[in-house]
Design an enzyme around this catalytic site. Structure first.
Site, PDB file in Angstrom:
ATOM      1  N   GLU B 306       0.819  -1.201   0.000  1.00 23.37           N
ATOM      2  CA  GLU B 306       0.000   0.000   0.000  1.00 23.37           C
ATOM      3  C   GLU B 306       0.863   1.265   0.000  1.00 23.37           C
ATOM      4  O   GLU B 306       0.581   2.222  -0.727  1.00 23.37           O
ATOM      5  CB  GLU B 306      -0.918  -0.012   1.220  1.00 23.37           C
ATOM      6  CG  GLU B 306      -2.203   0.770   1.030  1.00 23.37           C
ATOM      7  CD  GLU B 306      -3.220   0.384   2.088  1.00 23.37           C
ATOM      8  OE1 GLU B 306      -4.147  -0.362   1.757  1.00 23.37           O
ATOM      9  OE2 GLU B 306      -3.086   0.823   3.243  1.00 23.37           O
ATOM     10  N   GLU B 309       2.063   1.650  -3.413  1.00 26.50           N
ATOM     11  CA  GLU B 309       1.046   2.289  -4.249  1.00 26.50           C
ATOM     12  C   GLU B 309       1.004   3.796  -4.007  1.00 26.50           C
ATOM     13  O   GLU B 309       0.895   4.589  -4.949  1.00 26.50           O
ATOM     14  CB  GLU B 309      -0.354   1.761  -3.873  1.00 26.50           C
ATOM     15  CG  GLU B 309      -0.787   0.466  -4.501  1.00 26.50           C
ATOM     16  CD  GLU B 309      -2.193   0.111  -4.026  1.00 26.50           C
ATOM     17  OE1 GLU B 309      -3.150   0.331  -4.783  1.00 26.50           O
ATOM     18  OE2 GLU B 309      -2.336  -0.369  -2.885  1.00 26.50           O
ATOM     19  N   CYS B 327      -8.372  -2.251   3.813  1.00 29.20           N
ATOM     20  CA  CYS B 327      -8.224  -3.462   4.642  1.00 29.20           C
ATOM     21  C   CYS B 327      -9.533  -3.904   5.252  1.00 29.20           C
ATOM     22  O   CYS B 327      -9.663  -5.034   5.698  1.00 29.20           O
ATOM     23  CB  CYS B 327      -7.278  -3.224   5.802  1.00 29.20           C
ATOM     24  SG  CYS B 327      -5.789  -2.407   5.343  1.00 29.20           S
ATOM     25  N   SER B 347      -7.088   1.571  -2.726  1.00 25.73           N
ATOM     26  CA  SER B 347      -5.909   0.704  -2.774  1.00 25.73           C
ATOM     27  C   SER B 347      -6.353  -0.681  -3.231  1.00 25.73           C
ATOM     28  O   SER B 347      -7.345  -1.213  -2.744  1.00 25.73           O
ATOM     29  CB  SER B 347      -5.281   0.606  -1.383  1.00 25.73           C
ATOM     30  OG  SER B 347      -4.415  -0.503  -1.347  1.00 25.73           O
ATOM     31  N   LYS B 386     -15.474 -10.247   7.637  1.00 23.79           N
ATOM     32  CA  LYS B 386     -14.414 -11.103   7.081  1.00 23.79           C
ATOM     33  C   LYS B 386     -14.984 -12.427   6.580  1.00 23.79           C
ATOM     34  O   LYS B 386     -14.435 -13.043   5.673  1.00 23.79           O
ATOM     35  CB  LYS B 386     -13.336 -11.367   8.133  1.00 23.79           C
ATOM     36  CG  LYS B 386     -12.534 -10.133   8.525  1.00 23.79           C
ATOM     37  CD  LYS B 386     -11.465  -9.774   7.504  1.00 23.79           C
ATOM     38  CE  LYS B 386     -10.751  -8.481   7.852  1.00 23.79           C
ATOM     39  NZ  LYS B 386      -9.943  -7.952   6.747  1.00 23.79           N
ATOM     40  N   GLU B 389     -15.873 -11.574   3.238  1.00 24.45           N
ATOM     41  CA  GLU B 389     -14.733 -11.219   2.400  1.00 24.45           C
ATOM     42  C   GLU B 389     -14.033 -12.441   1.800  1.00 24.45           C
ATOM     43  O   GLU B 389     -13.566 -12.397   0.659  1.00 24.45           O
ATOM     44  CB  GLU B 389     -13.721 -10.407   3.229  1.00 24.45           C
ATOM     45  CG  GLU B 389     -12.547  -9.874   2.402  1.00 24.45           C
ATOM     46  CD  GLU B 389     -11.441  -9.290   3.264  1.00 24.45           C
ATOM     47  OE1 GLU B 389     -11.243  -9.761   4.397  1.00 24.45           O
ATOM     48  OE2 GLU B 389     -10.769  -8.347   2.809  1.00 24.45           O
ATOM     49  N   GLU B 394     -13.407 -13.914  -7.064  1.00 20.95           N
ATOM     50  CA  GLU B 394     -12.447 -14.981  -7.342  1.00 20.95           C
ATOM     51  C   GLU B 394     -11.012 -14.561  -7.009  1.00 20.95           C
ATOM     52  O   GLU B 394     -10.128 -15.410  -6.886  1.00 20.95           O
ATOM     53  CB  GLU B 394     -12.568 -15.459  -8.786  1.00 20.95           C
ATOM     54  CG  GLU B 394     -12.378 -14.359  -9.800  1.00 20.95           C
ATOM     55  CD  GLU B 394     -12.944 -14.751 -11.165  1.00 20.95           C
ATOM     56  OE1 GLU B 394     -12.374 -14.296 -12.162  1.00 20.95           O
ATOM     57  OE2 GLU B 394     -13.942 -15.492 -11.205  1.00 20.95           O
ATOM     58  N   CYS B 537     -10.840  -1.871  14.338  1.00 21.84           N
ATOM     59  CA  CYS B 537     -11.093  -3.303  14.579  1.00 21.84           C
ATOM     60  C   CYS B 537     -11.206  -3.638  16.065  1.00 21.84           C
ATOM     61  O   CYS B 537     -11.863  -4.609  16.431  1.00 21.84           O
ATOM     62  CB  CYS B 537      -9.994  -4.140  13.953  1.00 21.84           C
ATOM     63  SG  CYS B 537      -9.668  -3.670  12.252  1.00 21.84           S
TER      64      CYS B 537
END
Lengths: 160, 609
Positions: B306, B309, B327, B347, B386, B389, B394, B537
């Site tokens: 990241e 990037e 994230c 990102s 999650k 996620e 794919e 989180c």
């Protein structure tokens, strides 16, 4: 339901109320006046144009009895549940109508023909129990009368 | 009692700005008496909160420390001298010279009756409910010694909604406290849940009784973390984990997220915020996992990709600014639903646990000569989203297999530990397994709001200047302020960053950016971090119940303390991450890194079907 003018229709309504505080209810009233109920597509359009979450719109529409989420039936059956009618057996009449038409209070039959509505006092307690079908009044109705009253309309060509 | 009407008024009050919590230093103090004890609190304090100052707990089922009082349950009634009405302590601000009684024979009798009435619309199959033993309603019923049904039980017949496969909605167990609706609409600005209908028919549902998966729900799970009963639960997948652990043909690998280590202790009586990383490693090994990895390693790796990037875009103009972190899967879902036009700013780096999953089934499998088809990766997350996620697109099967097989929440792991019979508190400390198990301080602070930004800045600074920061601490992006902004001086170049948490705080940041882009004005920010849950989180939707801001701060402190105590605090100095690039990925943003560690997004506006 597909209405080609839906976006335009809602736009006009929103335009009318856009500066008023708490305009959601007024807008929904106008939409219901236009279509006879508030179709989901219209609720979505109101949501977009008023920038109000769809969840809020449904909270309001389901909170107030006035709003209908389903197309009204072609024939509206109103059963009075005022005190006099209640005591004279209106709950039996409702049970009979539900049984014959397989419809719940506030709902429309699957074929869209009959809408069952509960009302409180039609102002003619002396005639209790009372049913009105569209604007015709049936008084001192007995449970056994119900089937005949419904038959009158079921067999009629009611495409108004 | 008309819950809905109160709710409508509460929402009116909100929109006109009459909310609590804006206590300024000039607020006058109110003196009153509670159960004979004098109390002095700032004006605006509720009777419920004031009572705590004199060691009095007033029971409630609807009030949550995080949320506005809804006055929904009626349990917190109190008496005030010279007032013949009973007042609800949660929504009544204390007034000067009030003489309040919170408990007497009559109040207890009334509370018991209210509770019995609530129970008369609630199933009694507590033994087979996901909240058995930690349900607020069950606890209160036990405390009030309710042993019989005084009223006929009438239960609404509303089907269970499992459509999201992450959050299970069982409206029949709902007591209409309104917490989930409040947190979904106001804290998160998601508007998936709402109250439908009124009176006895009131129920929680998405707009117009559709399925949750067809609603704007982003699976953040804050509803489940705030629900007092079993009406909203995470989809419990502990049995799936036991099954693979039991299967001798499977090579089971586990990883733990940063925020789990500072919250798991709450399930075992540790002080809030205790960091139990090494005990967790031992525990997971004892449960039968063959390799114990750490999502923090993935966090360090995420930072290299990241920050890479960011530098590409910031220093070399390759791609649009601001860069926005990705994230958080609930945030990814939210962005795809509401900000499809901003996807180019997102990102493409995968979240840390996905990176660890992909590398376990490629890099690790090759090094250890294990057939990747036999590897099962379990991730322990503070998060319900999650679960969604891991099969989002794919791209989440970049190893050729699903990269992470099962994702459990902290709450589920607590249950597994208790089932296992392992004496968690007395376990010795052990280390994680190499080569995906060690981490820098930057990786561990990922679990708190601002942590990803801070970690990224540490490495971005190095990438641009070739030097490490003299002071790696960025206090300005820490803490629970809804939107945090700061400017970082990178050897004369100013980098403007923003950090938002709690999805309702995102809008202001995003609108500012969109306006600047539209009007061709200088960008307000170059780099933005978003975490969907309040506090990040550590306050995730899969964390232990009854979270408050104080608890969020303590959990975050556990992470920042760990970071401060580590020798290596920057992700780019993690030697095993360096080794990974040398042996396998070549360099950040390489072709291989893109293949395994990056993803893409698609615009998915809500309510289209």
């Amino acid at each position: 339901m597909v209405v080609e003018t839906l976006t335009e229709d809602v736009k006009k309504v929103v335009e009318r109320w856009k500066d008023k505080e708490g305009n959601l209810i007024m807008v929904l009233h106008d939409v219901q006046d236009r279509y006879g109920y508030v179709p989901r597509e219209a609720a979505l359009e109101v949501s977009r144009q008023l920038n109000a979450p769809l969840a809020r719109i449904y909270e309001v529409m389901t909170f107030y009895n006035y709003f209908r989420l389903q197309a009204p039936g072609k024939v509206n059956i109103s059963v009075c549940l005022g005190t006099a009618c209640y005591l004279k057996g209106a709950p039996d009449l409702i049970a009979e109508i539900r049984h014959i038409l397989n419809v719940e209070e506030g709902k429309t039959t699957k074929d869209g023909k009959f809408h069952l509505q509960i009302v409180r006092c039609l102002g003619c307690c002396g005639l209790a129990p009372v049913i009105t079908v569209d604007h015709k009044v049936y008084s001192a109705v007995k449970r056994s009368d119900v089937v005949n009253i419904i038959a009158e309309y079921a067999n009629k060509d009611i495409d108004k | 009692m008309c819950v809905n009407l109160v709710r409508l008024f509460v929402n009116e009050a909100r929109s006109s700005g009459l909310t609590r919590g804006n206590v300024m230093s000039t607020v006058p103090m109110i003196k009153a008496v509670i159960n004979g004890f004098p109390v002095e609190v700032p004006a605006g304090t509720s009777i419920l909160d004031a009572a705590k100052k004199v060691q009095v707990n007033i029971p409630t089922l609807c009030k949550h420390a995080d949320l506005t009082a809804s006055a929904g349950c009626g349990i917190c009634i109190v008496k005030v001298k010279n007032n013949r009405k009973l007042l609800r302590a949660c929504c009544t601000p204390i007034e000067m010279n009030m003489d309040i009684t919170t408990s007497d024979a009559e109040i207890i009798q009334i509370r018991r009756t209210v509770l019995e009435l609530i129970l008369s619309n609630h199933p009694t199959d507590c033994l087979i409910c996901g909240r058995n033993n930690n349900c607020e309603l069950q606890t209160l019923a036990a405390e009030f010694g309710i042993c019989e049904d005084r009223f006929e039980r009438i239960l609404p017949e509303i089907p269970v909604d499992r459509s999201t496969e992450t959050i299970i909605l069982e409206p029949k167990k709902c007591i209409k406290c309104g917490r989930c609706v409040d947190v979904c609409q106001n804290t998160q600005d998601v508007w998936a849940l709402s109250f439908i209908d009124r009176g006895f028919k009131t129920r929680i549902a998405p707009a117009g009784d559709i399925q949750l998966a067809d609603s704007p729900c982003v699976r953040c799970g804050q509803c489940s973390a705030h629900c007092p009963t079993g009406a909203i639960l995470e989809n419990d997948e502990t049995q799936k984990v036991w099954d693979i652990l039991h299967d001798a043909n499977k090579y089971c690998v586990v990883q733990i997220a940063p925020a789990v280590r500072v919250a798991i202790g709450e399930g075992f009586g540790y002080p809030v915020g205790t960091n139990l990383t090494k005990k967790l490693y031992t525990l997971l090994r004892r449960l039968g996992f063959k390799a114990i990895f750490d999502t923090n390693f993935g966090a360090d790796l995420t930072i290299l990709e990241e920050a890479g990037e960011f530098v590409e875009r910031f220093a070399h103009q390759k791609g649009p600014l601001p860069l926005i972190t990705s994230c958080c899967p609930a945030w990814v879902d939210y962005l795809e639903k509401y900000y499809g036009d901003m996807i180019a700013h997102f990102s493409t780096a995968k979240s840390p646990h996905e990176m660890v999953g992909a590398l376990t089934k490629t890099y690790y499998a090759q090094k250890k000569n294990i057939d990747p088809s036999t590897i099962k990766v379990v991730s322990i997350m503070p998060c319900t989203a999650k679960k969604y996620e891991i099969s989002r697109t794919e791209d989440m099967s970049s190893s050729g297999f699903q990269d992470v097989d099962i994702s459990l929440t902290t709450r589920e792991l607590i249950r597994m530990i208790k089932q296992s019979g392992v004496d968690f508190k007395n376990l010795p400390d052990e280390d994680a397994d190499l080569i995906l198990g060690d981490y820098a301080g930057a990786g561990t602070i990922f679990g708190a709001t601002g942590g990803v930004m801070e970690a990224a800045l540490r490495t971005a600074y190095f990438n641009v200047t070739g030097e490490n920061l003299a002071d790696v601490n960025f206090q300005a992006v820490r803490g629970l302020e809804g939107v945090k902004e700061t400017t970082v001086d990178v050897k004369g170049t100013q980098v403007k960053v923003a950090v938002a948490h709690g999805l309702a705080n995102v809008k202001a940041v995003m609108e500012k950016v969109k306006a600047a882009i539209k009007n061709n004005e200088p960008l307000p920010y170059h780099f933005i971090e978003v975490m969907a849950c309040p506090g990040g989180c550590v306050g995730g939707g899969g964390q232990p119940y009854m979270v408050t801001d104080e608890i969020r701060k303590q959990r975050a402190k556990g992470l920042y303390d760990e970071d401060a105590g580590l020798k290596i605090r920057c992700s780019h100095e993690n030697v095993h991450v360096q080794q990974l690039y040398k042996d396998f990925l070549e360099k950040p943003l390489s072709h291989k890194a893109h293949q395994l560690l990056h993803t893409h997004y698609v615009s998915r506006p809500v309510y289209i079907k």
